[in-house]
Write an enzyme that holds these catalytic residues in place. Structure first.
Site, mmCIF file in Angstrom:
data_model
loop_
_atom_site.group_PDB
_atom_site.id
_atom_site.type_symbol
_atom_site.label_atom_id
_atom_site.label_comp_id
_atom_site.label_asym_id
_atom_site.label_seq_id
_atom_site.Cartn_x
_atom_site.Cartn_y
_atom_site.Cartn_z
ATOM 1 N N LYS A 35 -5.609 4.585 -5.657
ATOM 2 C CA LYS A 35 -5.886 3.826 -4.433
ATOM 3 C C LYS A 35 -5.491 4.634 -3.197
ATOM 4 C CE LYS A 35 -5.380 -0.438 -1.927
ATOM 5 N NZ LYS A 35 -4.724 -1.731 -1.747
ATOM 6 N N GLU A 80 0.073 1.467 9.819
ATOM 7 C CA GLU A 80 0.766 1.828 8.575
ATOM 8 C C GLU A 80 0.527 3.303 8.249
ATOM 9 O OE1 GLU A 80 1.460 -0.660 4.455
ATOM 10 O OE2 GLU A 80 -0.540 -0.619 5.330
ATOM 11 N N ASN A 134 0.828 -1.202 0.000
ATOM 12 C CA ASN A 134 0.000 0.000 0.000
ATOM 13 C C ASN A 134 0.865 1.256 0.000
ATOM 14 O OD1 ASN A 134 -2.631 -1.072 -0.029
ATOM 15 N ND2 ASN A 134 -2.566 -1.462 2.162
ATOM 16 N N SER A 192 -8.047 -0.872 6.887
ATOM 17 C CA SER A 192 -6.928 -1.661 7.415
ATOM 18 C C SER A 192 -6.303 -1.000 8.635
ATOM 19 C CB SER A 192 -5.875 -1.866 6.325
ATOM 20 O OG SER A 192 -5.370 -0.628 5.860
#
Length: 338
Positions: free
Chosen positions: A204, A285, A102, A273
């Site tokens: 994204k 993250e 990601n 997430s």
């Protein structure tokens, strides 16, 4: 074609099962209970009511595997620097590294062609170690759209999606990327080869940069964030700041902000997430999804006040939970109140 999936968690395990079923020579790097379960019972993939089980070559010691043709990194992006030394025995003269992670990858400004050509990003690649030791010339970009989860050690559940767009940093259509795309296709997945992979990376990231931290701070699901007027407006503000940065670097967005937010709303009561990591006590993250956008804003001279404020809050929240040790600090000047 020898392929090593480095980080055989939810996405890596999904790829491992499907690649093996397609007849590929695949090895998996994993650790702990997940590795033990794979060694004892094989790796199980659940898709709807179907169970797909393979018995992969798996280890926590890359030295056992030798040089690979492709290494698919499916770790959380903030973990990559910590495994560079362990990864080196897998690297041969022609080995390609596929960044199935990601956020912004370490190679972003390799063959970028703009004024920042060759720049490294301190927030995701401190001291430029990934750039120097893995090498941007090895990189192939990969955007991960499927949702998967580890249901139990050695058991992966596929939730939705099978699209993994691929692209060379240069935009070329090389034999390496064509072979890789053909493997994904043979394994029942979609892997279109894009000439502008950075556009897809940002598409994204555009949602991750706002929805992830807002959800971690509020514990709201995507449908709530996108329908509540205040959090929808905050999401839009962060997205517009991010869009300005990306477009200054030559990125083209194929949808507008409202359509991107609506797309997230339609996903429904989904936890991001980052919220899942916070709830499960896993490292958060932040840097590859948020801090790096702030850094790129500084590099391009574009202010990011909405992003700065949310970043400061989610970094503090995650530090208090003991799940983040990064150096994300919003510019105090940009947060000053007159």
């Amino acid at each position: 074609m020898r392929i090593c999936i480095y980080g055989a968690g939810a996405i890596g395990g999904y790829l491992g099962v499907e690649f093996m079923r397609a007849g590929a020579d695949v090895s998996l790097i994993a650790r702990g209970a997940h590795l033990a379960a794979m060694r004892q019972n094989g790796l199980k993939l659940l898709i709807g009511d179907e169970e797909r089980v393979v018995r992969p070559r798996c280890t926590d010691d890359p030295r056992e595997l030798g040089e690979q043709d492709f290494i698919i990194i499916s770790l959380k992006a903030h973990s990559i620097t910590g495994v560079i030394e362990q990864m080196k025995p897998l690297l041969g003269p022609q080995t390609r590294i596929v960044t199935a992670v990601n956020g912004i990858p370490y190679w972003y400004f390799y063959k970028h062609g703009g004024r920042l050509e060759g720049s490294t990003l301190e927030s995701i690649d401190r001291g430029g170690r990934q750039w120097r030791e893995l090498g941007p010339e090895r990189a192939i970009g990969c955007v991960v759209y499927p949702a998967t989860e580890i249901e139990a050690p050695g058991v992966i559940r596929h939730v939705y999606g099978n699209n993994f767009p691929l692209g060379e940093p240069s935009g070329e259509i090389t034999s390496d990327i064509t072979s890789l795309s053909e493997l994904f296709t043979a394994a029942g997945m979609k892997a279109p080869v894009l000439e502008r992979i950075r556009d897809e990376i940002w598409l994204k990231l555009w949602g991750n940069v706002c929805f992830n931290p807002i959800s971690a701070l509020t514990h709201a699901t995507l449908d709530v964030i996108c329908t509540d007027p205040a959090t929808r407006a905050l999401s839009k503000a962060i997205m517009l700041e991010s869009q300005a940065i990306a477009e200054s670097l030559g990125v083209k967005f194929r949808v507008d902000v409202e359509r991107r937010i609506e797309g997230a709303r339609k996903v429904g009561a989904h936890k991001t997430s980052m919220l899942q990591d916070l709830e499960r006590g896993r490292p958060v993250e932040i840097d590859p999804l948020i801090t790096v956008v702030q850094e790129m804003g500084r590099m391009t001279g574009i202010a990011t006040p909405a992003l700065d404020a949310v970043l400061a809050l989610v970094a503090q929240r995650s530090r208090i939970a003991g799940l983040y040790d990064g150096a994300a600090v919003a510019d105090a000047k940009s947060l000053a109140v007159a």
